[in-house]
Write a protein that holds these residues in place. Structure first.
Motif, PDB file in Angstrom:
ATOM      1  N   PHE A 163      81.522 -49.288 -73.944  1.00 13.13           N
ATOM      2  CA  PHE A 163      82.507 -48.645 -73.072  1.00 13.13           C
ATOM      3  C   PHE A 163      81.902 -48.022 -71.811  1.00 13.13           C
ATOM      4  CE2 PHE A 163      84.917 -49.015 -76.941  1.00 13.13           C
ATOM      5  CZ  PHE A 163      86.226 -49.167 -76.522  1.00 13.13           C
ATOM      6  N   GLN A 164      80.642 -48.308 -71.519  1.00 10.63           N
ATOM      7  CA  GLN A 164      80.037 -47.731 -70.314  1.00 10.63           C
ATOM      8  C   GLN A 164      80.507 -48.424 -69.032  1.00 10.63           C
ATOM      9  OE1 GLN A 164      75.803 -48.266 -70.315  1.00 10.63           O
ATOM     10  NE2 GLN A 164      75.897 -50.438 -70.866  1.00 10.63           N
ATOM     11  N   ASP A 165      81.066 -49.617 -69.156  1.00  8.46           N
ATOM     12  CA  ASP A 165      81.545 -50.368 -67.994  1.00  8.46           C
ATOM     13  C   ASP A 165      83.065 -50.408 -67.969  1.00  8.46           C
ATOM     14  OD1 ASP A 165      78.872 -51.044 -67.294  1.00  8.46           O
ATOM     15  OD2 ASP A 165      78.902 -52.619 -68.810  1.00  8.46           O
ATOM     16  N   PHE A 166      83.614 -50.888 -66.849  1.00  7.46           N
ATOM     17  CA  PHE A 166      85.060 -51.064 -66.735  1.00  7.46           C
ATOM     18  C   PHE A 166      85.492 -52.335 -67.454  1.00  7.46           C
ATOM     19  CE2 PHE A 166      84.069 -48.577 -62.855  1.00  7.46           C
ATOM     20  CZ  PHE A 166      84.891 -47.489 -63.108  1.00  7.46           C
ATOM     21  N   PHE A 167      86.809 -52.383 -67.731  1.00  7.82           N
ATOM     22  CA  PHE A 167      87.408 -53.572 -68.340  1.00  7.82           C
ATOM     23  C   PHE A 167      88.413 -54.149 -67.355  1.00  7.82           C
ATOM     24  CE2 PHE A 167      86.098 -50.790 -71.765  1.00  7.82           C
ATOM     25  CZ  PHE A 167      85.442 -51.665 -72.631  1.00  7.82           C
ATOM     26  N   CYS A 168      88.466 -55.467 -67.283  1.00  6.87           N
ATOM     27  CA  CYS A 168      89.400 -56.104 -66.361  1.00  6.87           C
ATOM     28  C   CYS A 168      89.851 -57.443 -66.928  1.00  6.87           C
ATOM     29  CB  CYS A 168      88.765 -56.292 -64.981  1.00  6.87           C
ATOM     30  SG  CYS A 168      87.200 -57.181 -64.982  1.00  6.87           S
ATOM     31  N   GLY A 169      90.852 -58.028 -66.268  1.00  3.30           N
ATOM     32  CA  GLY A 169      91.410 -59.286 -66.756  1.00  3.30           C
ATOM     33  C   GLY A 169      92.554 -59.023 -67.713  1.00  3.30           C
ATOM     34  N   SER A 170      92.640 -59.829 -68.766  1.00  2.00           N
ATOM     35  CA  SER A 170      93.677 -59.644 -69.775  1.00  2.00           C
ATOM     36  C   SER A 170      93.397 -58.373 -70.572  1.00  2.00           C
ATOM     37  CB  SER A 170      93.702 -60.852 -70.715  1.00  2.00           C
ATOM     38  OG  SER A 170      94.563 -60.617 -71.813  1.00  2.00           O
ATOM     39  N   ASN A 171      94.471 -57.638 -70.879  1.00  2.00           N
ATOM     40  CA  ASN A 171      94.296 -56.421 -71.673  1.00  2.00           C
ATOM     41  C   ASN A 171      94.642 -56.639 -73.146  1.00  2.00           C
ATOM     42  OD1 ASN A 171      97.068 -56.687 -71.399  1.00  2.00           O
ATOM     43  ND2 ASN A 171      97.423 -54.476 -71.233  1.00  2.00           N
ATOM     44  N   HIS A 172      94.713 -57.907 -73.561  1.00  3.07           N
ATOM     45  CA  HIS A 172      95.062 -58.243 -74.939  1.00  3.07           C
ATOM     46  C   HIS A 172      93.793 -58.333 -75.800  1.00  3.07           C
ATOM     47  CE1 HIS A 172      98.872 -59.152 -73.065  1.00  3.07           C
ATOM     48  NE2 HIS A 172      99.413 -59.385 -74.241  1.00  3.07           N
ATOM     49  N   ILE A 173      93.688 -57.462 -76.806  1.00  5.22           N
ATOM     50  CA  ILE A 173      92.590 -57.531 -77.780  1.00  5.22           C
ATOM     51  C   ILE A 173      93.038 -58.439 -78.913  1.00  5.22           C
ATOM     52  CG2 ILE A 173      91.203 -56.222 -79.437  1.00  5.22           C
ATOM     53  CD1 ILE A 173      91.416 -53.816 -77.628  1.00  5.22           C
ATOM     54  N   GLN A 174      92.327 -59.523 -79.100  1.00  2.17           N
ATOM     55  CA  GLN A 174      92.705 -60.510 -80.104  1.00  2.17           C
ATOM     56  C   GLN A 174      92.273 -60.049 -81.496  1.00  2.17           C
ATOM     57  OE1 GLN A 174      94.548 -63.131 -79.195  1.00  2.17           O
ATOM     58  NE2 GLN A 174      94.421 -62.498 -77.057  1.00  2.17           N
ATOM     59  N   HIS A 175      92.857 -58.934 -81.931  1.00  5.66           N
ATOM     60  CA  HIS A 175      92.527 -58.375 -83.237  1.00  5.66           C
ATOM     61  C   HIS A 175      93.552 -57.315 -83.589  1.00  5.66           C
ATOM     62  CE1 HIS A 175      89.787 -58.008 -86.586  1.00  5.66           C
ATOM     63  NE2 HIS A 175      88.897 -58.772 -85.984  1.00  5.66           N
ATOM     64  N   VAL A 184      84.442 -56.368 -76.231  1.00  7.24           N
ATOM     65  CA  VAL A 184      83.373 -56.736 -75.300  1.00  7.24           C
ATOM     66  C   VAL A 184      83.802 -57.889 -74.399  1.00  7.24           C
ATOM     67  CG1 VAL A 184      81.073 -57.779 -75.163  1.00  7.24           C
ATOM     68  CG2 VAL A 184      81.459 -55.845 -76.662  1.00  7.24           C
ATOM     69  N   LYS A 185      84.618 -58.803 -74.923  1.00  6.44           N
ATOM     70  CA  LYS A 185      85.067 -59.945 -74.135  1.00  6.44           C
ATOM     71  C   LYS A 185      85.851 -59.532 -72.892  1.00  6.44           C
ATOM     72  CE  LYS A 185      85.463 -63.199 -78.012  1.00  6.44           C
ATOM     73  NZ  LYS A 185      86.413 -63.988 -78.841  1.00  6.44           N
ATOM     74  N   LEU A 186      86.426 -58.316 -72.897  1.00  7.27           N
ATOM     75  CA  LEU A 186      87.243 -57.852 -71.782  1.00  7.27           C
ATOM     76  C   LEU A 186      86.441 -57.079 -70.743  1.00  7.27           C
ATOM     77  CD1 LEU A 186      90.354 -56.596 -73.802  1.00  7.27           C
ATOM     78  CD2 LEU A 186      89.870 -58.894 -72.949  1.00  7.27           C
ATOM     79  N   SER A 187      85.132 -56.957 -70.943  1.00  7.52           N
ATOM     80  CA  SER A 187      84.287 -56.218 -70.002  1.00  7.52           C
ATOM     81  C   SER A 187      84.238 -56.923 -68.655  1.00  7.52           C
ATOM     82  CB  SER A 187      82.875 -56.087 -70.568  1.00  7.52           C
ATOM     83  OG  SER A 187      82.009 -55.476 -69.644  1.00  7.52           O
ATOM     84  N   CYS A 188      84.242 -56.135 -67.571  1.00  9.22           N
ATOM     85  CA  CYS A 188      84.169 -56.717 -66.231  1.00  9.22           C
ATOM     86  C   CYS A 188      82.818 -57.380 -65.983  1.00  9.22           C
ATOM     87  CB  CYS A 188      84.400 -55.628 -65.173  1.00  9.22           C
ATOM     88  SG  CYS A 188      86.076 -54.961 -65.165  1.00  9.22           S
ATOM     89  N   LEU A 189      81.762 -56.821 -66.559  1.00  8.24           N
ATOM     90  CA  LEU A 189      80.430 -57.399 -66.396  1.00  8.24           C
ATOM     91  C   LEU A 189      80.225 -58.533 -67.392  1.00  8.24           C
ATOM     92  CD1 LEU A 189      78.369 -54.131 -65.888  1.00  8.24           C
ATOM     93  CD2 LEU A 189      79.302 -55.637 -64.146  1.00  8.24           C
ATOM     94  N   ASP A 190      79.071 -59.174 -67.307  1.00  7.25           N
ATOM     95  CA  ASP A 190      78.741 -60.280 -68.196  1.00  7.25           C
ATOM     96  C   ASP A 190      78.789 -59.799 -69.638  1.00  7.25           C
ATOM     97  OD1 ASP A 190      77.892 -62.622 -69.306  1.00  7.25           O
ATOM     98  OD2 ASP A 190      75.779 -62.311 -68.839  1.00  7.25           O
TER      99      ASP A 190
END
Length: 310
Positions: A163-175, A184-190
């Motif tokens: 959670f140290q980075d921002f999240f972007c893109g889809s806000n759907h957690i597949q769980h 982690v898949k929703l992280s803006c960074l790699d």
């Protein structure tokens, strides 16, 4: 950095929306498991507290495990049950972080307590004369406190890393909860590098505690095989049987969750059910059904209740 994406402020837990036609059935089944899990773990804690005969390190560790597993299920299942009934599955980023922190912390605590229970059996069987000096109730309490500290320290490192980075893109957690891989898949960074690091930390914790348990049972087995009487061997094995079964179930399901390759969201959701729902339900059941002292304590408590009612 994933370009042209809006920074997220909350998530949506997709959960079991893959199977809308059976969500009511899932709710009934999971609620039943959760209720029985609470009853089983609370019964172990109450019996350990009520019966002085159970005020020994072996049962104090078992009571600590029951308390930890009760808290563990409370971080996941009530929210999952609510999401099965209602269409709004939103969760704030801070709420998601707290859920992940407690889930990972309590999961790690369970692993360490199971390891300590193996160490307790090792001392009782391999060093029976020194056992009362080496494993007192005070030592047991300190070890349980260290288990909680160790579990939540590892959890803190993993949660901050995610959670140290921002999240972007889809806000759907597949769980159905804030599972670290799905978040982690929703992280803006790699996210690939972060996934590898978090997986290594989790797997190291699982394998480390499991290998320590295996090591203790190697020593236990070598000691038991030297016992001359068959009755003595059977008694020694019977004190370890429940613990071995729970360890195999706990670490078996955990290894499936953390060691398997990435797959679709619906598959990940179904695979996580045994680890989050079934394992906490089976643990108190196995420890209670295979333990004569627990059965005797239950009879005493029920007997006192019947006497008072008359």
């Amino acid at each position: 950095m994933k370009s042209n994406r809006t920074i997220l402020t909350d998530f949506i837990l997709v959960g079991f929306s893959f199977y809308p036609q059976v969500q009511t059935f899932f709710f009934i089944v999971f609620f039943g498991f959760y209720l029985l899990t609470l009853i089983g773990n609370l019964a172990i804690m109450v019996l350990t507290w009520a019966d002085r005969y159970l005020h020994t390190p072996m049962y104090l560790f078992l009571s600590a495990l029951s308390f930890s597993e009760t808290c563990y299920t409370m971080t996941i299942i009530p929210r999952m049950l609510a999401d099965l009934l209602f269409t709004s599955r939103r969760i704030s980023i801070s709420g998601c972080g707290l859920q992940m922190y407690f889930f990972l912390g309590l999961g790690g605590t369970n692993c360490i307590i199971l390891t300590l229970m193996g160490y307790d059996r090792f001392l009782a069987i391999c060093n029976p004369l020194r056992y009362p000096l080496l494993m007192t109730n005070m030592v047991c309490g300190w070890l349980v406190a260290l288990a909680w500290a160790g579990g939540f320290l590892i959890s803190l490192v993993e949660t901050i890393l995610i959670f140290q980075d921002f999240f972007c893109g889809s806000n759907h957690i597949q769980h159905f909860f804030c599972h670290m891989r799905a978040v982690v898949k929703l992280s803006c960074l790699d996210s690939n590098r972060k996934t590898i690091v978090v997986t290594i930390i989790s797997v190291s914790g699982l394998l480390g505690t499991f290998l320590l348990i295996i090591l203790t049972y190697v020593f236990i087995l070598s000691t038991v095989l030297r016992i001359p009487s068959a009755e003595g061997k059977q008694k020694a094995f019977s004190t370890c049987a429940s613990h071995i079964i729970v360890v195999l179930i706990h670490f078996g399901f955990a290894s499936i969750v953390y060691l398997k390759p990435e797959s679709s969201g619906s598959e990940d959701t179904l695979i996580s059910i045994p680890y989050t729902v079934v394992t906490p339900f089976l643990s108190p059941l196995i420890f209670s059904l295979r333990n004569k002292d627990m059965k005797n304590a239950l009879r005493k408590v029920l007997g006192k209740s019947c006497t008072l009612s008359k």
